[in-house]
Design a protein around this motif. Sequence first.
Motif, PDB file in Angstrom:
ATOM      1  N   ALA A 200     -10.488 -22.348  51.352  1.00 60.77           N
ATOM      2  CA  ALA A 200      -9.683 -22.872  50.249  1.00 60.77           C
ATOM      3  C   ALA A 200      -9.356 -24.348  50.444  1.00 60.77           C
ATOM      4  CB  ALA A 200      -8.402 -22.057  50.113  1.00 60.77           C
ATOM      5  N   GLU A 203     -12.547 -26.417  49.718  1.00 56.87           N
ATOM      6  CA  GLU A 203     -12.913 -26.553  48.307  1.00 56.87           C
ATOM      7  C   GLU A 203     -11.951 -27.489  47.577  1.00 56.87           C
ATOM      8  OE1 GLU A 203     -13.861 -23.876  44.328  1.00 56.87           O
ATOM      9  OE2 GLU A 203     -14.048 -22.984  46.330  1.00 56.87           O
ATOM     10  N   GLN A 204     -10.668 -27.344  47.855  1.00 60.83           N
ATOM     11  CA  GLN A 204      -9.710 -28.218  47.171  1.00 60.83           C
ATOM     12  C   GLN A 204      -9.944 -29.675  47.534  1.00 60.83           C
ATOM     13  OE1 GLN A 204      -5.602 -27.015  46.899  1.00 60.83           O
ATOM     14  NE2 GLN A 204      -4.876 -29.122  47.030  1.00 60.83           N
ATOM     15  N   TYR A 207     -12.892 -31.404  45.781  1.00 57.49           N
ATOM     16  CA  TYR A 207     -12.619 -31.934  44.446  1.00 57.49           C
ATOM     17  C   TYR A 207     -11.863 -33.267  44.535  1.00 57.49           C
ATOM     18  CZ  TYR A 207     -13.539 -27.059  43.043  1.00 57.49           C
ATOM     19  OH  TYR A 207     -14.103 -25.821  42.847  1.00 57.49           O
ATOM     20  N   GLU A 208     -10.875 -33.314  45.392  1.00 55.77           N
ATOM     21  CA  GLU A 208     -10.024 -34.502  45.486  1.00 55.77           C
ATOM     22  C   GLU A 208     -10.768 -35.724  46.019  1.00 55.77           C
ATOM     23  OE1 GLU A 208      -6.055 -31.755  46.381  1.00 55.77           O
ATOM     24  OE2 GLU A 208      -7.040 -32.850  48.013  1.00 55.77           O
ATOM     25  N   GLN A 312     -14.312 -21.575  38.477  1.00 59.42           N
ATOM     26  CA  GLN A 312     -13.754 -22.926  38.603  1.00 59.42           C
ATOM     27  C   GLN A 312     -14.237 -23.827  37.473  1.00 59.42           C
ATOM     28  OE1 GLN A 312     -11.126 -22.502  41.577  1.00 59.42           O
ATOM     29  NE2 GLN A 312     -11.617 -24.545  40.871  1.00 59.42           N
ATOM     30  N   TYR A 321      -9.558 -32.552  35.167  1.00 56.39           N
ATOM     31  CA  TYR A 321     -10.204 -32.415  36.473  1.00 56.39           C
ATOM     32  C   TYR A 321     -11.687 -32.086  36.348  1.00 56.39           C
ATOM     33  CZ  TYR A 321      -5.356 -31.892  38.078  1.00 56.39           C
ATOM     34  OH  TYR A 321      -4.018 -32.080  38.339  1.00 56.39           O
TER      35      TYR A 321
END
Length: 331
Positions: A200, A203-204, A207-208, A312, A321
């Motif tokens: 987790a 993956e987060q 994106y950032e 997602q 996003y």
Amino acid sequence: MTDIDRRTLLAGTAAVASIGAVMTGAAAKTMQHTPNLAGKSILITGCSSGFGRLAAEDFARKGAKVFATMRNLPRTAADELRKLAADEKLDLHVIEIDVTDDAQVSAGVAEAERIAGSAIDVLINNAGVSTAGPIEIQDMQATQLLFDTNVFGPQRLMRAVLPAMRAAKSGQIFNITSQLGRVMLPGFGQYSPTKFALEAISEQIAYELVQHNIDVTIIEPGGYPTAIWANANALTQQLLDRADAKHLDGYAAMVEQLRARGNNGGDTDPMDVPNAIAEIIAMPPGTRPLRKPVHPGPKPQLAINKVCAEVQVGWLGASPYGPWIKAVHNV
């Protein structure tokens, strides 16, 4: 949005890469297993054995400047790597980093950046530990060790390397999880929970970091015969020896099996993991996969990975996003 547009422009390169992926024969095999890593600075945790040790040696031989990190120096593994570097004239440096120690992480990364003369190009969070047994018998000592090593360790390393990577507007992070970071196997203690958490986090942050041109890939190995099994067996026996009967009594058959368990991991080739990482490092920035399952046998997590990516993109693809989500999933 310049950084996201850059990934859109690379879509054609990604298509070329996908064509290469279906190549067969000796030429394709050579391309897959002999990527040129010259000019890359690569920091790897957990290099005393297993995937980390193999990757450090292999990547240095492929031309990279490798920072092989491990805890508890001095130790034989460090001496062996230094001798190898001297004998083969490899650009390989051994640095002490215990991933559970804030000060060692900060100092070790700073030393690697000093030697490299710039930001680290690639971070590979490989160090990990495991214990076995039902969740109920996992006392706080075992639980804290696994989370501190498998979850907080990668977080410490990422925070240490990212300021310089962001300033350079480039970089790669590999976090090594497991098939068991997506599917559950009863009796594996806190291993799956920690690898789920790392999945987790990875993956987060993927994106950032799109806006900073930094790629993140999660490596999901199956079982391989590395030292993690022997280490896990030793930690498990210590856990069983100190566990209270009120917890053990509910799992008599499982505990009996754990006490008799030997080393495991099968007869697969651990070099599969460094090979997969090297291939991804050599891919063009912005085209690298978010997840890479690695094992010659069944990969039960594939269906989960597929549906999660679809959810997602479907949930956030049209949101503000969306460009980040789509960039990471190459859609």
